[in-house]
Design a protein around this motif. Structure first.
Motif, mmCIF file in Angstrom:
data_model
loop_
_atom_site.group_PDB
_atom_site.id
_atom_site.type_symbol
_atom_site.label_atom_id
_atom_site.label_comp_id
_atom_site.label_asym_id
_atom_site.label_seq_id
_atom_site.Cartn_x
_atom_site.Cartn_y
_atom_site.Cartn_z
ATOM 1 N N SER A 27 0.802 -1.255 0.011
ATOM 2 C CA SER A 27 0.048 0.084 0.004
ATOM 3 C C SER A 27 0.910 1.207 0.036
ATOM 4 O O SER A 27 0.121 2.423 -0.391
ATOM 5 N N ALA A 28 2.226 0.963 0.224
ATOM 6 C CA ALA A 28 3.141 2.231 0.347
ATOM 7 C C ALA A 28 4.526 1.887 0.124
ATOM 8 O O ALA A 28 4.869 0.685 0.548
ATOM 9 N N VAL A 29 5.198 2.920 -0.326
ATOM 10 C CA VAL A 29 6.725 2.471 -0.330
ATOM 11 C C VAL A 29 7.738 3.673 0.139
ATOM 12 O O VAL A 29 6.981 4.990 -0.242
ATOM 13 N N PRO A 30 8.625 3.495 0.998
ATOM 14 C CA PRO A 30 9.556 4.576 1.153
ATOM 15 C C PRO A 30 10.317 5.259 0.147
ATOM 16 O O PRO A 30 10.568 4.436 -1.094
ATOM 17 N N VAL A 41 7.374 9.029 2.090
ATOM 18 C CA VAL A 41 6.556 7.775 1.827
ATOM 19 C C VAL A 41 5.564 7.997 0.678
ATOM 20 O O VAL A 41 4.971 8.982 0.843
ATOM 21 N N VAL A 42 5.477 7.243 -0.290
ATOM 22 C CA VAL A 42 4.333 7.511 -1.219
ATOM 23 C C VAL A 42 3.403 6.253 -1.263
ATOM 24 O O VAL A 42 3.902 5.101 -1.159
ATOM 25 N N SER A 43 2.113 6.733 -0.905
ATOM 26 C CA SER A 43 1.118 5.559 -0.679
ATOM 27 C C SER A 43 0.105 5.675 -1.619
ATOM 28 O O SER A 43 0.015 6.510 -2.642
ATOM 29 N N GLU A 44 -0.923 4.686 -1.696
ATOM 30 C CA GLU A 44 -1.903 4.686 -2.658
ATOM 31 C C GLU A 44 -2.851 5.903 -2.808
ATOM 32 O O GLU A 44 -3.234 6.314 -3.563
ATOM 33 N N ALA A 45 -2.958 6.479 -1.378
ATOM 34 C CA ALA A 45 -3.747 7.662 -0.936
ATOM 35 C C ALA A 45 -2.979 8.945 -1.847
ATOM 36 O O ALA A 45 -3.774 9.710 -2.385
ATOM 37 N N LEU A 83 5.153 13.304 -5.130
ATOM 38 C CA LEU A 83 4.015 12.584 -4.756
ATOM 39 C C LEU A 83 4.007 12.252 -3.241
ATOM 40 O O LEU A 83 3.092 12.331 -2.581
ATOM 41 N N MET A 84 5.191 12.176 -2.796
ATOM 42 C CA MET A 84 5.349 11.408 -1.408
ATOM 43 C C MET A 84 4.846 12.431 -0.361
ATOM 44 O O MET A 84 4.699 13.708 -0.487
ATOM 45 N N THR A 85 4.642 12.005 1.027
ATOM 46 C CA THR A 85 4.236 12.605 1.999
ATOM 47 C C THR A 85 5.533 12.648 2.781
ATOM 48 O O THR A 85 6.022 11.687 2.952
ATOM 49 N N SER A 86 5.747 14.137 3.206
ATOM 50 C CA SER A 86 7.256 13.984 3.801
ATOM 51 C C SER A 86 7.128 15.055 4.791
ATOM 52 O O SER A 86 6.388 16.024 4.832
ATOM 53 N N PRO A 87 7.858 15.284 5.913
ATOM 54 C CA PRO A 87 8.689 13.926 6.493
ATOM 55 C C PRO A 87 7.984 12.680 6.607
ATOM 56 O O PRO A 87 6.825 12.661 7.059
ATOM 57 N N ALA A 88 8.862 11.485 6.377
ATOM 58 C CA ALA A 88 8.216 10.171 6.652
ATOM 59 C C ALA A 88 8.272 9.910 8.128
ATOM 60 O O ALA A 88 8.774 10.101 8.787
ATOM 61 N N ILE A 89 7.069 9.400 8.570
ATOM 62 C CA ILE A 89 6.885 8.773 9.942
ATOM 63 C C ILE A 89 7.634 7.492 10.140
ATOM 64 O O ILE A 89 7.504 6.403 9.197
#
Length: 219
Positions: A27-30, A41-45, A83-89
């Motif tokens: 569902s997600a990749v770093p 992290v890039v997720s399906e969302a 696309l990624m969510t940053s910073p990563a948790i």
């Protein structure tokens, strides 16, 4: 955690990231730099923002309330970095599993990158990994209590304590020499993988905890 980690580079394109998530069943990749540092992290969302914004037929005012500026920016993203969510948790490999579970619950994420003390990616923990500790048979749990706790740590003869396990719930009965021994047995049992609860019905011959409190007060 899983040490076989699927990662992407910051420059990987939208379609390649989407194909990777589908092909690998994650569902997600770093998103990882060349030095092994996790930058997001890039997720399906994250990928779905492009689908949500393209051709959306809603009133502009409602659109603004429903979608954040960051989401709209992601909708135009073409690379993993955009696309990624940053910073990563992230979480350190040395922290307890409960800490990872709390982070995932707090941030509503399904996969959590695991780092070593140098900040490099060493694995990923998923929600199914958190549940796996409870997917153990009652016989396996009972053996851990008998061999790991009673014999291995407390050096107790198993005939002194009866260990019953039903659906992961452990009941301890019998009699030990000291109250502190009973307390330790209960605490160690509760920490075992697969244990969902402990009922302490142990009796003891001598309450040494009162002496410990008195000694601490006198000192």
């Amino acid at each position: 955690m899983s040490t076989t980690v699927v990662t992407v580079s910051p420059g990987l394109g939208y379609k390649q990231v989407a194909d990777l998530l589908v092909d690998m069943g994650v569902s997600a990749v770093p998103v990882v730099e060349d030095d092994g540092r996790v930058i997001g992290v890039v997720s399906e969302a994250d990928l779905l923002h492009k689908v949500e914004f393209n051709g959306a037929d809603v009133h502009p005012a409602l659109f603004e309330r429903r979608r954040s500026r960051q989401a709209k920016e992601k909708a135009t993203g073409e690379t993993a970095a955009e696309l990624m969510t940053s910073p990563a948790i992230t979480v350190l490999a040395s922290v307890p599993l409960t800490t990872a579970a709390q982070l995932m619950e707090r941030h509503d994420i399904k996969r959590l990158p695991v780092l070593d003390d140098a900040g490099k990616l060493v694995g990923v923990v998923a929600r199914r990994d958190l549940l796996r500790r409870y997917l153990r048979t009652d016989d396996e749990i009972r053996a851990d209590v008998l061999e790991g706790v009673l014999l291995g740590v407390l050096w107790l003869d198993p005939i002194e304590v009866t260990v019953a396990v039903a659906d992961g719930h452990v009941t301890l009965t019998g009699k030990v020499d000291r109250r502190s021994t009973a307390q330790i047995a209960t605490r160690l049992t509760r920490a075992l993988d697969g244990v969902v609860g402990v009922t302490d019905e142990l009796e003891w011959g001598f309450d040494d905890t009162t002496l410990q409190r008195r000694y601490t007060f006198d000192v």
